[in-house]
Scaffold this active site. Structure first.
Site, PDB file in Angstrom:
ATOM      1  N   SER A 140       0.837  -1.199   0.000  1.00 37.78           N
ATOM      2  CA  SER A 140       0.000   0.000   0.000  1.00 37.78           C
ATOM      3  C   SER A 140       0.869   1.246   0.000  1.00 37.78           C
ATOM      4  O   SER A 140       2.039   1.210   0.418  1.00 37.78           O
ATOM      5  CB  SER A 140      -0.880   0.007   1.257  1.00 37.78           C
ATOM      6  OG  SER A 140      -1.520   1.246   1.444  1.00 37.78           O
ATOM      7  N   TYR A 153      -3.210  -0.550  10.462  1.00 38.74           N
ATOM      8  CA  TYR A 153      -3.205  -1.095   9.096  1.00 38.74           C
ATOM      9  C   TYR A 153      -1.910  -0.699   8.395  1.00 38.74           C
ATOM     10  O   TYR A 153      -1.251  -1.538   7.759  1.00 38.74           O
ATOM     11  CB  TYR A 153      -4.406  -0.568   8.318  1.00 38.74           C
ATOM     12  CG  TYR A 153      -4.332  -0.822   6.827  1.00 38.74           C
ATOM     13  CD1 TYR A 153      -4.639  -2.070   6.296  1.00 38.74           C
ATOM     14  CD2 TYR A 153      -3.956   0.198   5.945  1.00 38.74           C
ATOM     15  CE1 TYR A 153      -4.564  -2.299   4.925  1.00 38.74           C
ATOM     16  CE2 TYR A 153      -3.876  -0.027   4.585  1.00 38.74           C
ATOM     17  CZ  TYR A 153      -4.180  -1.279   4.076  1.00 38.74           C
ATOM     18  OH  TYR A 153      -4.098  -1.500   2.721  1.00 38.74           O
TER      19      TYR A 153
END
Length: 242
Positions: A140, A153
């Site tokens: 990500s 996260y």
């Protein structure tokens, strides 16, 4: 590497980025194996794919990882690409004492990091038998900078990023196995709806970038806004001894 005639396993392949990648690779003449937890979603996804099958299971559960890896060994021994795409993410307010932040972080770390390490270890013997193979870890833009909405996260994806670098170094001298890292920014999927995903790029753009990277043997695959950060950070980190 070749972009047709592969047998590709995609975790989290029934929706979002995973399904977009499955569509792109399916349309290019590859055999696709999608994985997800929901049988109905898997069957609906198969209707959008050619030359594809599904294996239901939750890769965050060790027993399912073992079962799926054995299924691949027995029924798909020609598999040569594993795409570790399944993920978990929670809005996690660290200032809220009642938020149960640690439990959310545990689930994210287990799904986004620990399960990837274990599943990769389980499938490596198959991959190493192939003339040409690849592992694609979907991280990500968050690996480069966390925020107050997704702090844990982001940490789990940063751990995945570090592991991917180590895995790539481990097999650097193996010309038959390539290790890719795909860095999506905010993407407009159901998965990201809670964090404003409607403002993100289409999942098909992520799939297109990965397809080009596979063809070019470009192991670092930043997408969209991630490219700006990647251009600044990676030249610096590449100079760090490793």
């Amino acid at each position: 590497m070749k972009i047709t005639g592969n047998t590709v396993f995609i975790s989290g392949g029934s929706a979002g980025i995973g399904l977009a990648i499955a569509k792109k690779l399916s349309a290019s003449g590859n055999h696709i194996i999608i994985n997800g937890r929901d049988e109905t979603r898997l069957q609906n996804a198969l209707k959008e794919l050619d030359n594809a099958v599904a294996i239901r299971g939750d890769l965050s559960i060790a027993a399912d990882r073992i079962r799926i890896a054995e299924d691949l060994k027995v029924n798909h021994p020609q598999i040569n690409i594993i795409i570790n795409n399944a993920g978990a993410a929670f809005m996690n307010d660290l200032s809220d004492a009642n938020n149960n932040a640690a439990e959310k972080a545990y689930q994210e770390m287990n799904t986004n990091y620990i399960s990837v390490i274990d599943f990769t270890a389980l499938t490596l013997p198959l991959l190493l038998k192939q003339e040409e193979a690849a592992i694609v870890n979907v991280s990500s833009i968050a690996v480069f900078r966390s925020n107050k909405y997704l702090p844990t996260y982001s940490a789990s994806k940063a751990a995945l990023h570090s592991y991917t670098q180590g895995l790539r170094d481990t097999f650097a001298e193996n010309e038959n196995l390539n290790i890719y890292e795909l860095y999506p920014p905010l993407v407009n999927t159901e998965f990201s709806a809670e964090i404003g995903g409607a403002n993100g790029i289409p999942a098909s753009e992520v799939a297109d970038e990965l397809f080009v990277a596979l063809e070019k043997n470009q192991f670092e695959v930043p997408v969209g806004d991630t490219k700006k950060i990647h251009e600044l950070v990676v030249p610096i980190t590449e100079n760090v001894p490793h």
